[in-house]
Design an enzyme around this catalytic site. Structure first.
Site, PDB file in Angstrom:
ATOM      1  N   ASP A 193       0.821  -1.213   0.000  1.00  0.00           N
ATOM      2  CA  ASP A 193       0.000   0.000   0.000  1.00  0.00           C
ATOM      3  C   ASP A 193       0.858   1.268   0.000  1.00  0.00           C
ATOM      4  O   ASP A 193       0.720   2.118  -0.862  1.00  0.00           O
ATOM      5  CB  ASP A 193      -1.007  -0.013   1.169  1.00  0.00           C
ATOM      6  CG  ASP A 193      -0.353  -0.211   2.536  1.00  0.00           C
ATOM      7  OD1 ASP A 193       0.873  -0.444   2.605  1.00  0.00           O
ATOM      8  OD2 ASP A 193      -1.072  -0.147   3.549  1.00  0.00           O
ATOM      9  N   ASP A 220      -5.521   1.699   6.784  1.00  0.00           N
ATOM     10  CA  ASP A 220      -6.260   1.959   8.019  1.00  0.00           C
ATOM     11  C   ASP A 220      -5.593   2.967   8.939  1.00  0.00           C
ATOM     12  O   ASP A 220      -4.398   3.233   8.850  1.00  0.00           O
ATOM     13  CB  ASP A 220      -6.399   0.663   8.815  1.00  0.00           C
ATOM     14  CG  ASP A 220      -5.076   0.260   9.474  1.00  0.00           C
ATOM     15  OD1 ASP A 220      -4.072   0.123   8.738  1.00  0.00           O
ATOM     16  OD2 ASP A 220      -5.034   0.118  10.706  1.00  0.00           O
ATOM     17  N   ASP A 249       6.854   3.952   3.343  1.00  0.00           N
ATOM     18  CA  ASP A 249       6.979   5.068   4.279  1.00  0.00           C
ATOM     19  C   ASP A 249       8.455   5.167   4.689  1.00  0.00           C
ATOM     20  O   ASP A 249       9.259   5.730   3.964  1.00  0.00           O
ATOM     21  CB  ASP A 249       6.034   4.778   5.446  1.00  0.00           C
ATOM     22  CG  ASP A 249       5.910   5.904   6.425  1.00  0.00           C
ATOM     23  OD1 ASP A 249       5.869   7.064   6.008  1.00  0.00           O
ATOM     24  OD2 ASP A 249       5.840   5.633   7.647  1.00  0.00           O
TER      25      ASP A 249
HETATM   26  P1  IMP Z   1       7.414   1.340   6.266  1.00  0.00           P
HETATM   27  O1  IMP Z   1       8.011   0.064   6.736  1.00  0.00           O
HETATM   28  O2  IMP Z   1       7.703   2.475   7.231  1.00  0.00           O
HETATM   29  O3  IMP Z   1       7.743   1.714   4.843  1.00  0.00           O
HETATM   30  O4  IMP Z   1       5.876   1.200   6.446  1.00  0.00           O
HETATM   31  C1  IMP Z   1       5.048   0.641   5.590  1.00  0.00           C
HETATM   32  C2  IMP Z   1       3.740   0.348   6.283  1.00  0.00           C
HETATM   33  O5  IMP Z   1       3.383   1.320   7.261  1.00  0.00           O
HETATM   34  C3  IMP Z   1       2.619   0.379   5.278  1.00  0.00           C
HETATM   35  O6  IMP Z   1       2.430  -0.856   4.693  1.00  0.00           O
HETATM   36  C4  IMP Z   1       1.434   0.785   6.129  1.00  0.00           C
HETATM   37  O7  IMP Z   1       0.869  -0.371   6.715  1.00  0.00           O
HETATM   38  C5  IMP Z   1       2.019   1.615   7.217  1.00  0.00           C
HETATM   39  N1  IMP Z   1       1.817   3.054   6.927  1.00  0.00           N
HETATM   40  C6  IMP Z   1       2.734   3.934   6.477  1.00  0.00           C
HETATM   41  N2  IMP Z   1       2.203   5.147   6.305  1.00  0.00           N
HETATM   42  C7  IMP Z   1       0.894   5.027   6.637  1.00  0.00           C
HETATM   43  C8  IMP Z   1      -0.210   5.958   6.627  1.00  0.00           C
HETATM   44  O8  IMP Z   1      -0.085   7.146   6.274  1.00  0.00           O
HETATM   45  N3  IMP Z   1      -1.395   5.449   7.013  1.00  0.00           N
HETATM   46  C9  IMP Z   1      -1.576   4.157   7.406  1.00  0.00           C
HETATM   47  N4  IMP Z   1      -0.589   3.268   7.408  1.00  0.00           N
HETATM   48  C10 IMP Z   1       0.646   3.700   7.039  1.00  0.00           C
END
Ligand code: IMP
Length: 182
Positions: free
Chosen positions: A102, A161, A105
């Site tokens: 999705d 979510d 981040d």
């Molecule tokens: P990362 O490991 O920090 O890249 O995070 C990825 C995961 O964090 C995504 O798959 C989402 O489940 C969650 N995430 C990151 N940003 C958001 C947001 O703005 N809203 C909700 N979930 C988020």
């Protein structure tokens, strides 16, 4: 779990998402035109709406599998330590694999998951993320395809979510708390 009151401001409409997915699906269908079967791997749970729309636009023989990695729990901050909570059902050795996420981040989740899957020796391993927040990146990771780059905002909808809520919104919206100035 947050009990702070919030509203959701639309950021990307359902129509804009559908149009972008059509374009992405064309590129992916071209990239994998020679495949005998593409394994499309959705990361649970945030990608479930995106993967459903994406696979229906792909002009390819596909198999769908799911993998669940630990993420935010119930909050707004990443835990950084990524664990595999549910593994694939099928084998991917020698297969073409597309991982569907999705949001990228901090980058920790996809960096970890792609390393994990690469160790099983797929023929090709590509990634697609509907959303990318480059300003938040902590590890060097870039998905093979990205739907939309967005600013550093917490978003919900279209499968995504906030404390398990708002996944069923048809658009991507930004969370705005109403008990503090914007
Ligand atoms: P990362 O490991 O920090 O890249 O995070 C990825 C995961 O964090 C995504 O798959 C989402 O489940 C969650 N995430 C990151 N940003 C958001 C947001 O703005 N809203 C909700 N979930 C988020």
């Amino acid at each position: 779990m947050s009990h702070r009151p919030y509203v959701i401001d639309e950021m990307i409409s359902a129509k804009a998402i559908a149009a972008r997915i059509e374009g992405l699906a064309r590129e992916i269908s071209t990239e994998f035109a020679d495949t005998d079967k593409l394994v499309v791997v959705g990361l649970l749970r945030g990608s479930f709406v995106f993967i459903a729309d994406l696979v229906r636009e792909l002009d390819l023989p596909v198999e769908v599998d799911f993998l669940e990695a630990s993420s935010y729990g119930n909050g707004m901050e990443s835990t950084r330590e990524v664990r595999i909570l549910k593994d694939l059902r099928g084998q991917i050795e020698g297969r073409d694999v597309l991982v569907v996420e999705d949001i990228v981040d901090t980058g920790h989740t996809l960096a970890h998951v792609t390393k994990y899957l690469a160790s099983r020796k797929p023929a090709r391993l590509k990634t697609i993320a509907l959303l990318d927040k480059p300003a938040r990146r902590e590890v060097d990771f870039k998905a093979s395809w990205t739907g939309f780059e967005i600013p550093d905002e917490f978003v919900v909808g279209y499968g995504i979510d906030f404390a398990q809520r708002n996944r069923n919104l048809p658009y991507i919206g930004k969370v705005r708390f109403t008990d503090s100035p914007a």
